[in-house]
Design an enzyme around this catalytic site. Structure first.
Site, short mmCIF file in Angstrom:
data_model
loop_
_atom_site.label_atom_id
_atom_site.label_comp_id
_atom_site.label_asym_id
_atom_site.label_seq_id
_atom_site.Cartn_x
_atom_site.Cartn_y
_atom_site.Cartn_z
N CYS A 184 33.75 32.61 30.77
CA CYS A 184 34.14 32.55 32.18
C CYS A 184 33.59 31.24 32.68
CB CYS A 184 33.60 33.71 32.99
SG CYS A 184 33.97 33.55 34.75
N CYS B 155 31.90 31.57 36.58
CA CYS B 155 30.65 32.30 36.78
C CYS B 155 30.38 33.11 35.53
CB CYS B 155 30.70 33.14 38.06
SG CYS B 155 32.22 34.06 38.29
N SER B 156 30.59 34.41 35.59
CA SER B 156 30.35 35.18 34.37
C SER B 156 31.16 36.47 34.38
CB SER B 156 28.87 35.51 34.23
OG SER B 156 28.50 36.45 35.20
N CYS B 157 32.42 36.38 34.73
CA CYS B 157 33.28 37.55 34.64
C CYS B 157 33.24 38.07 33.20
CB CYS B 157 34.71 37.18 35.02
SG CYS B 157 34.83 36.62 36.73
#
Lengths: 214, 118
Positions: A116, A119-121
């Site tokens: 991602c 961000c950090s999906c």
């Protein structure tokens, strides 16, 4: 919530002055949490349940179940590749954020890897919470720029004749890699297969374990 | 996991070993608050992802090396920003409550439960 707090924060005890301190970030979290509880916007019991679920119950085990079932049940695998959200829901794993799941199959010619970049999906319902490195800027940037080098650092050598596809997750769309079933696993049942499936293999940066490594 | 051997060779990518992904309890609390507030309808998950991404971008611009260890700090800052933007909690309330907890913690002898005086 008092005794609970103390257990977590006792390490800030100051032996010289017999005065406890919380860090600034702990104070901010506690301030926000207690205000939200006072306003009825969150239920403290629900918070605790959610934390416990993600810390201890989900982990990558749900995803390992999905992969092992796909390895041993061709009908499920076909449904999984056709409509991953629905197939995963068959096993009782439902996305909490309403995001769609897509499963990417690794083959002899194609290798998939998930990132991602913003961000950090991450597919929480099947993989639990993301590892620290997944959230790091170097991984997010380099996975796109030099995926083969990143894979090599994870111990995964990919030869030039194999195509590497990098998939960028979003808030609405999450990816799960279906790694190739390891050789030497003929005759293994679903539960035994699931123990070979690592989190990294489902993000696409690692391989499943071989029989005997689990 | 087979990853441990590579740890020292990887300055660029912090690794874990399938261990707990919350390093401290406050990180778990911050995580859970965002998920519950979303489930309660305060914001959409897209709004949340955008707010968090913007916070991380801001932190990087301010010099954060952003190796994943500061991730939940950005998460918390984004959450504070979004709940204020939604009018659920005001900045003044947050500051007053933070000071109240600070005073309560300091006034509580080690081994006793910490309670807010109201």
């Amino acid at each position: 919530m008092g005794t609970h707090d103390h257990d977590h924060h006792g390490h800030h005890h100051d032996h010289d002055h017999d005065e406890q301190r919380w860090s600034e970030v702990e104070l901010r979290v506690k301030a926000l949490e207690s205000l939200l509880v006072d306003k009825g916007l969150v239920d403290p019991a629900a918070l605790d349940l959610l934390i416990e679920t993600y810390e201890t119950k989900v982990g990558p085990r749900n995803g390992a179940h999905v992969v092992a079932k796909a390895w041993s049940d061709p009908g499920f695998k076909a449904r999984l590749l056709e409509n991953a959200s629905a197939a995963i829901a068959e096993l009782g794993y439902i996305g909490r954020q309403g995001e769609d799941m897509v499963v990417l199959e690794n083959t002899d010619r194609v290798r998939n890897m998930v990132v991602c970049t913003l961000c950090s999906c991450y597919p929480w319902p099947v993989l639990g919470l993301p590892p620290v490195w997944y959230k790091s800027a170097p991984y997010r940037a380099r996975a796109v720029r030099e995926p083969r080098a990143v894979l090599a650092e994870f111990g995964t050598a990919v030869t030039e004749d194999v195509e590497v596809r990098v998939w960028d997750s979003t808030a609405e769309l999450r990816y799960l890699v279906l790694p190739q079933r390891p050789p030497g696993t003929e005759g293994m049942d679903e539960a035994a297969l699931a123990r070979l499936v690592t989190r990294d293999s489902m993000i696409g940066v690692g391989e499943p374990l071989r029989p005997g490594e689990a | 996991m087979t990853t441990a051997v590579d740890l020292d060779r990887l300055p660029a990518i912090p690794r874990d070993a399938d261990g707990p992904v919350f390093r401290e309890p406050w990180e778990a609390a911050a995580f859970a608050m965002a998920v519950r507030l979303h489930q309660g309808g305060l914001f959409t998950w897209t709004e949340w992802a955008e707010t968090l991404a913007a916070e991380i971008t801001r932190a990087q611009a301010a010099g954060d090396p952003d190796r994943g260890d500061t991730y939940y700090r950005h998460w918390l800052a984004a959450l504070e920003r979004l709940v204020k933007a939604k009018g659920a909690v005001s900045d003044a309330e947050l500051h007053a409550r933070r000071d109240a907890w600070d005073a309560a913690v300091r006034a509580t002898p080690h081994g006793k439960p910490i309670v807010l005086q109201r």
